[in-house]
Structure formats: structure tokens, C-alpha cells
Design a protein around this motif. Structure first.
Motif, PDB file in Angstrom:
ATOM      1  N   VAL A 142       0.824  -1.207   0.000  1.00  0.00           N
ATOM      2  CA  VAL A 142       0.000   0.000   0.000  1.00  0.00           C
ATOM      3  C   VAL A 142       0.863   1.264   0.000  1.00  0.00           C
ATOM      4  CG1 VAL A 142      -1.777   1.250   1.294  1.00  0.00           C
ATOM      5  CG2 VAL A 142      -1.873  -1.225   1.145  1.00  0.00           C
ATOM      6  N   LYS A 143       1.934   1.283   0.759  1.00  0.00           N
ATOM      7  CA  LYS A 143       2.791   2.473   0.832  1.00  0.00           C
ATOM      8  C   LYS A 143       3.396   2.804  -0.534  1.00  0.00           C
ATOM      9  CE  LYS A 143       5.047   5.732   3.034  1.00  0.00           C
ATOM     10  NZ  LYS A 143       4.341   6.929   3.470  1.00  0.00           N
ATOM     11  N   ARG A 144       3.897   1.800  -1.210  1.00  0.00           N
ATOM     12  CA  ARG A 144       4.502   2.034  -2.527  1.00  0.00           C
ATOM     13  C   ARG A 144       3.461   2.469  -3.554  1.00  0.00           C
ATOM     14  NH1 ARG A 144       8.791  -2.556  -3.782  1.00  0.00           N
ATOM     15  NH2 ARG A 144       9.336  -1.083  -5.417  1.00  0.00           N
ATOM     16  N   ALA A 145       2.254   1.935  -3.449  1.00  0.00           N
ATOM     17  CA  ALA A 145       1.175   2.358  -4.356  1.00  0.00           C
ATOM     18  C   ALA A 145       0.835   3.829  -4.111  1.00  0.00           C
ATOM     19  CB  ALA A 145      -0.065   1.488  -4.151  1.00  0.00           C
ATOM     20  N   PHE A 146       0.755   4.229  -2.835  1.00  0.00           N
ATOM     21  CA  PHE A 146       0.450   5.625  -2.505  1.00  0.00           C
ATOM     22  C   PHE A 146       1.542   6.552  -3.045  1.00  0.00           C
ATOM     23  CE2 PHE A 146       0.512   9.395   0.153  1.00  0.00           C
ATOM     24  CZ  PHE A 146      -0.823   9.753   0.171  1.00  0.00           C
ATOM     25  N   GLU A 147       2.782   6.179  -2.842  1.00  0.00           N
ATOM     26  CA  GLU A 147       3.896   6.998  -3.336  1.00  0.00           C
ATOM     27  C   GLU A 147       3.869   7.125  -4.857  1.00  0.00           C
ATOM     28  OE1 GLU A 147       7.189   4.909  -1.612  1.00  0.00           O
ATOM     29  OE2 GLU A 147       6.982   5.961   0.307  1.00  0.00           O
ATOM     30  N   LEU A 153      -7.353  11.582  -0.982  1.00  0.00           N
ATOM     31  CA  LEU A 153      -6.965  10.507  -0.072  1.00  0.00           C
ATOM     32  C   LEU A 153      -5.653  10.845   0.603  1.00  0.00           C
ATOM     33  CD1 LEU A 153      -7.727   7.483  -2.438  1.00  0.00           C
ATOM     34  CD2 LEU A 153      -9.080   8.235  -0.464  1.00  0.00           C
ATOM     35  N   SER A 154      -5.694  11.004   1.904  1.00  0.00           N
ATOM     36  CA  SER A 154      -4.454  11.168   2.664  1.00  0.00           C
ATOM     37  C   SER A 154      -3.836   9.786   2.836  1.00  0.00           C
ATOM     38  CB  SER A 154      -4.756  11.767   4.041  1.00  0.00           C
ATOM     39  OG  SER A 154      -5.506  10.841   4.823  1.00  0.00           O
ATOM     40  N   TRP A 155      -2.599   9.739   3.285  1.00  0.00           N
ATOM     41  CA  TRP A 155      -1.951   8.449   3.511  1.00  0.00           C
ATOM     42  C   TRP A 155      -2.730   7.636   4.531  1.00  0.00           C
ATOM     43  CZ3 TRP A 155       0.167   4.207   2.543  1.00  0.00           C
ATOM     44  CH2 TRP A 155       0.712   3.394   3.537  1.00  0.00           C
ATOM     45  N   ASP A 156      -3.185   8.260   5.596  1.00  0.00           N
ATOM     46  CA  ASP A 156      -3.907   7.535   6.647  1.00  0.00           C
ATOM     47  C   ASP A 156      -5.179   6.878   6.106  1.00  0.00           C
ATOM     48  OD1 ASP A 156      -1.989   8.262   8.524  1.00  0.00           O
ATOM     49  OD2 ASP A 156      -3.100  10.050   9.162  1.00  0.00           O
ATOM     50  N   VAL A 157      -5.940   7.610   5.319  1.00  0.00           N
ATOM     51  CA  VAL A 157      -7.175   7.068   4.744  1.00  0.00           C
ATOM     52  C   VAL A 157      -6.847   5.975   3.729  1.00  0.00           C
ATOM     53  CG1 VAL A 157      -9.173   7.628   3.288  1.00  0.00           C
ATOM     54  CG2 VAL A 157      -8.515   9.162   5.155  1.00  0.00           C
ATOM     55  N   PHE A 158      -5.893   6.220   2.867  1.00  0.00           N
ATOM     56  CA  PHE A 158      -5.484   5.260   1.845  1.00  0.00           C
ATOM     57  C   PHE A 158      -5.073   3.950   2.502  1.00  0.00           C
ATOM     58  CE2 PHE A 158      -2.628   3.547  -1.444  1.00  0.00           C
ATOM     59  CZ  PHE A 158      -3.340   3.810  -2.608  1.00  0.00           C
ATOM     60  N   GLN A 159      -4.259   4.048   3.538  1.00  0.00           N
ATOM     61  CA  GLN A 159      -3.767   2.865   4.245  1.00  0.00           C
ATOM     62  C   GLN A 159      -4.911   2.139   4.959  1.00  0.00           C
ATOM     63  OE1 GLN A 159      -1.196   3.595   7.601  1.00  0.00           O
ATOM     64  NE2 GLN A 159      -0.188   1.611   7.351  1.00  0.00           N
ATOM     65  N   ALA A 160      -5.744   2.882   5.644  1.00  0.00           N
ATOM     66  CA  ALA A 160      -6.837   2.266   6.402  1.00  0.00           C
ATOM     67  C   ALA A 160      -7.814   1.517   5.488  1.00  0.00           C
ATOM     68  CB  ALA A 160      -7.588   3.334   7.192  1.00  0.00           C
ATOM     69  N   ARG A 161      -8.043   2.035   4.306  1.00  0.00           N
ATOM     70  CA  ARG A 161      -9.052   1.430   3.425  1.00  0.00           C
ATOM     71  C   ARG A 161      -8.490   0.366   2.496  1.00  0.00           C
ATOM     72  NH1 ARG A 161     -12.912   6.677   2.880  1.00  0.00           N
ATOM     73  NH2 ARG A 161     -13.224   6.775   5.136  1.00  0.00           N
ATOM     74  N   LEU A 162      -7.170   0.327   2.337  1.00  0.00           N
ATOM     75  CA  LEU A 162      -6.578  -0.678   1.441  1.00  0.00           C
ATOM     76  C   LEU A 162      -5.703  -1.699   2.142  1.00  0.00           C
ATOM     77  CD1 LEU A 162      -5.758   1.360  -1.786  1.00  0.00           C
ATOM     78  CD2 LEU A 162      -7.539  -0.348  -1.446  1.00  0.00           C
ATOM     79  N   ASP A 163      -5.459  -1.545   3.411  1.00  0.00           N
ATOM     80  CA  ASP A 163      -4.610  -2.522   4.126  1.00  0.00           C
ATOM     81  C   ASP A 163      -5.412  -3.651   4.694  1.00  0.00           C
ATOM     82  OD1 ASP A 163      -1.923  -2.810   4.201  1.00  0.00           O
ATOM     83  OD2 ASP A 163      -1.585  -1.542   5.927  1.00  0.00           O
TER      84      ASP A 163
END
Length: 135
Positions: A74-79, A125-135
Motif C-alpha cells: 500500500v505504501k509504494r502504491a500511494f507513493e 486521499l491522505s496516507w492515513d485514509v489510503f492505508q486504512a481502506r486498502l490494508d
């Protein structure tokens, strides 16, 4: 030499003129295009099922799997999606990566997935939201 029943387009007798950009209608009035996108306030409204016929849960499960397999997490996708490096992913950035670069889905489907992820947010989408919904 041209042997058809009509003169070729570059002929002096052609109905097209050099200033009409290929149109045989000279001086035609242009009608404004109707807006087909979302109106103000509609950008994040989304009804299930998805256009593809999947439920929201199935669509997000598929996206989670794709993100893990294709980006390594998820982190690499967000970046990768955060083009502007402002710590947020917009719908445009999301669509560019999923539909444009990765060919995971079409633009409309990418927009629908973004809307699912962005529910309850100001439209990014902030990192927190992105992570919470895709992790």
C-alpha cells in the motif's frame, strides 16, 4: 488522375474551403457542448453496485490484491500515485495510475473506486485514509 464521380477534396471545385477546417458547412453556428461530468457536490457520490456489476466489497478486495501484487504494498502504491508529492492522492492521480499507466480498469471504474475510498473525505486521499481502506 482522379476518375471518380466527384472531384477530389483538394480540387478548386470542392465545397470545402481552406478556412473551414474540412467542413462543407460555412459559417455554421456552434452550439455549446452539454456538460456530461458531475455537477458541483456530485463528485464523491457513488451508488453500489459498481458499473462493472461488482459489489463495493468485491471491487475493493480486488483492488487490495492488485495493489499488493503490482506495487508490493500500500505504501509504494500511494507513493506512485502521489504525483505532486503533497501527501494526498486526488482522483486524477488515482485514475492516471490505475487506468492510464497500469491498465487495471477504465477511467470510469477508477473514478468509482476512488469514490469508494474517498467517502467521508474532502475529496482527496491522505496516507492515513489510503492505508486504512486498502490494508
Amino acid at each position: 488522375p482522379f476518375r471518380g464521380g466527384a472531384e477530389p477534396c483538394n480540387s478548386a471545385r470542392s465545397a470545402r474551403s481552406a478556412n473551414s477546417w474540412g467542413s462543407s458547412v460555412k459559417g455554421a453556428l456552434r452550439t455549446p457542448l452539454k456538460r456530461s461530468g458531475p455537477r458541483s457536490g456530485e463528485a464523491l457520490e457513488f451508488a453500489t453496485p459498481l458499473r462493472s456489476g461488482q459489489s463495493a466489497e468485491v471491487a475493493l478486495a480486488g483492488l487490495r490484491l492488485f495493489v499488493r501484487e503490482r506495487f508490493g504494498g500500500v505504501k509504494r502504491a500511494f507513493e506512485r500515485m502521489d504525483f505532486y508529492r503533497d501527501g494526498r492522492v486526488s482522483c486524477l492521480e488515482f485514475q492516471e495510475v490505475l487506468a492510464g499507466q497500469e491498465k487495471y480498469c477504465g477511467l470510469q471504474e477508477a473514478r468509482e473506486l476512488f469514490c469508494l475510498l474517498a467517502r467521508g473525505t474532502p475529496g482527496v486521499l491522505s496516507w492515513d485514509v489510503f492505508q486504512a481502506r486498502l490494508d
